[in-house]
Design an enzyme around this catalytic site. Structure first.
Site, PDB file in Angstrom:
ATOM      1  N   ASP A   1      35.149  39.838  34.060  1.00 49.27           N
ATOM      2  CA  ASP A   1      34.322  39.483  35.328  1.00 49.27           C
ATOM      3  C   ASP A   1      33.112  38.527  35.081  1.00 49.27           C
ATOM      4  OD1 ASP A   1      33.295  39.432  38.053  1.00 49.27           O
ATOM      5  OD2 ASP A   1      32.409  41.518  37.745  1.00 49.27           O
TER       6      ASP A   1
ATOM      7  N   ARG B   1      35.939  45.829  44.819  1.00 49.68           N
ATOM      8  CA  ARG B   1      36.197  46.411  46.029  1.00 49.68           C
ATOM      9  C   ARG B   1      37.429  45.780  46.915  1.00 49.68           C
ATOM     10  NH1 ARG B   1      30.120  46.151  47.424  1.00 49.68           N
ATOM     11  NH2 ARG B   1      30.084  46.306  45.157  1.00 49.68           N
TER      12      ARG B   1
ATOM     13  N   ASP C   1      30.547  38.266  43.128  1.00 52.07           N
ATOM     14  CA  ASP C   1      30.664  39.168  42.215  1.00 52.07           C
ATOM     15  C   ASP C   1      30.994  40.829  42.785  1.00 52.07           C
ATOM     16  OD1 ASP C   1      30.389  40.164  39.498  1.00 52.07           O
ATOM     17  OD2 ASP C   1      28.202  40.387  39.811  1.00 52.07           O
TER      18      ASP C   1
ATOM     19  N   ASP D   1      35.351  45.414  32.629  1.00 49.79           N
ATOM     20  CA  ASP D   1      35.530  45.945  34.085  1.00 49.79           C
ATOM     21  C   ASP D   1      37.187  46.199  34.194  1.00 49.79           C
ATOM     22  OD1 ASP D   1      33.948  45.982  36.161  1.00 49.79           O
ATOM     23  OD2 ASP D   1      34.363  43.719  36.926  1.00 49.79           O
TER      24      ASP D   1
ATOM     25  N   LYS E   1      27.281  35.843  36.942  1.00 48.49           N
ATOM     26  CA  LYS E   1      26.561  36.882  36.053  1.00 48.49           C
ATOM     27  C   LYS E   1      25.592  36.245  35.342  1.00 48.49           C
ATOM     28  CE  LYS E   1      29.791  40.737  36.499  1.00 48.49           C
ATOM     29  NZ  LYS E   1      28.960  41.629  37.333  1.00 48.49           N
TER      30      LYS E   1
ATOM     31  N   LYS F   1      40.853  49.811  38.922  1.00 47.11           N
ATOM     32  CA  LYS F   1      40.607  48.536  39.103  1.00 47.11           C
ATOM     33  C   LYS F   1      40.775  47.753  37.941  1.00 47.11           C
ATOM     34  CE  LYS F   1      36.150  45.879  39.226  1.00 47.11           C
ATOM     35  NZ  LYS F   1      34.495  46.000  39.099  1.00 47.11           N
TER      36      LYS F   1
END
Length: 448
Positions: free
Chosen positions: A221, A302, A298, A239, A228, A216
């Site tokens: 992010d 995935r 967020d 991230d 966030k 990933k």
């Protein structure tokens, strides 16, 4: 740090739990006790012989380095340990030499620049460990760089610069659109830097069998429209830890001349807030033709991993590994010292667990049942990118979505959100990126 058997310098004296009479006033024999006698020797206590293990030896190597780095130029280490035990002592020492001070106006360098660990295989082990540690440090460097420095373009450029022995293909936005990589495109569409997918190939063997590795790569992010909050957003440059881990495994494997074909896929995006960002409630068509409803922007990792996993499984690997700083839930479950593993083949975990006990990089398997897969089924789309409400079993339900994109390929997912970053200087870690799982995966691949 250099290994030099011709040096003169401070020497070491080791004790188990029983200390020679003349030194009893200086050390007590308990594991980890050290005493530096300036310009003469370093006293090191191993503790009870029966209680020593690989990780204790690594930490002791770290303590030796940290005791001497600002005091001595060189050290000669001669221990009562077996050769294989000396390996772990050396490993801990070398892992402790990491510094990231390029942005400091005053750069303090360690005085200790060379050592000799006196045992039969010292030079051979040093050569191997130098390669491994160098690549662990690459992960740490990439994570520690500011997000204004590391973005999808610069990460790809760094990979090409470092990976001269790899075949590297950079798949840009237009090609990703042609491939239908809706997850990667959606997450990256609100950012200044366009999304990319890196494909890295190390194929020393003529046969087609290979292991696929996916990492990933969210270089920053923000959370997107599900922004966030303060207290969580500050460290989100890390991230892309899975991408850095994947890159370094590939670099180290090529340098170590591992006899295994490896193909890696690294989706690279920034998850930002802008007028072009994807929305909560969007329905995204993925590379495999399935659709995913965005329950939360967020939960972006995935989305990009799912596309990359689909591309990986299309080439029929014998197994797929993926690495991702995927969920905050894993920290709640396992803390900052244990990496969560989710797999569709339990025997894969058994193998990696045995290796991790040797490397000291702790892992623990979480279950994946039909109920978890049911939790990510959508009402308006085939799937949704969040499972149960309030983050219940969040690490597992995130993996449940990933599983939908690997088909029947043996697959093992590593959630390194808790272990990719250290919040303190401790043992052979500095605050910042850790490089976790590089050592374990390299050893595991070598054992296959």
């Amino acid at each position: 740090m250099k290994l030099n058997k011709n040096i003169t310098g401070i020497k070491t004296r080791f004790f188990y739990d029983k200390v020679d009479k003349e030194y009893k006033d200086l050390v007590d024999g308990k594991y980890g006790t050290l005493k530096l006698i300036p310009n003469k020797e370093l006293l090191v206590c191993l503790g009870k012989k029966s209680e020593l293990n690989n990780e204790k030896l690594r930490k002791l190597g770290s303590s030796i380095y940290n005791s001497l780095k600002d005091a001595e130029k060189s050290v000669i280490i001669k221990t009562p340990l077996k050769d294989e035990e000396n390996y772990f002592l050396m490993e801990g020492l070398l892992l402790s030499t990491y510094e990231f001070n390029k942005y400091k106006s005053e750069k303090k360098k360690a005085k200790l620049i060379e050592f000799y660990l006196d045992y039969k295989n010292a030079e051979k082990d040093f050569k191997k460990l130098s390669i491994i540690v160098k690549n662990v440090f690459i992960v740490r460097d990439l994570i520690n760089e500011p997000p204004s420095v590391i973005n999808p373009k610069t990460f790809a450029d760094i990979a090409k610069k470092l990976g001269k022995e790899l075949k590297i293909t950079v798949i840009g936005k237009k090609e990703l659109e042609k491939k239908g990589a809706g997850g990667i495109i959606a997450v990256g569409q609100g950012a200044r830097h366009e999304p990319r997918l890196l494909k890295l190939e190390y194929t020393p063997l003529k046969k087609k069998e290979h292991i696929a590795i996916v990492g990933k790569g969210v270089t920053f992010d923000s959370g997107g429209y599900n922004l966030k909050p303060t207290g969580y957003i500050e460290d989100m440059k890390m991230d892309m830890g899975g991408a850095a881990t994947t890159l370094s495994i590939m670099l180290a494997a090529s340098e170590l001349k591992v006899k295994k074909n490896l193909i890696a896929y690294i989706p690279l995006v920034e998850n930002m807030v802008s007028s072009t960002s994807y929305y909560p409630g969007d329905i995204i068509k993925m590379a495999n033709g399935k659709t995913v409803e965005i329950a939360n922007t967020d939960a972006e990792g995935r989305m990009i991993l799912s596309d990359a996993l689909f591309f990986a499984q299309k080439e029929k690997p014998e197994l797929i590994l993926d690495f991702a700083t995927l969920t905050g839930a894993v920290i709640t479950a396992l803390g900052h010292n244990i990496t969560a593993v989710v797999t569709n083949k339990d025997e894969l975990y058994s193998d990696i667990f045995k290796v991790s006990k040797n490397t000291g990089e702790k892992v623990w398997q979480l279950p994946l049942y039909e109920e978890h897969e049911e939790s990510v089924k959508g009402e308006l789309a085939d799937f949704k990118n969040l499972g149960w409400a309030k983050g219940a079993a969040g690490t597992i339900t995130a993996a449940a979505l990933l599983k939908q994109f690997v088909n029947d390929t043996p697959w093992m997912h590593f959630d390194i959100a808790g272990t990719a970053y250290s919040y303190e200087n401790k043992d052979y870690f500095k605050k910042g990126g850790t490089g976790t799982m590089v050592r374990t995966v390299l050893e595991w691949i070598n054992s296959k």
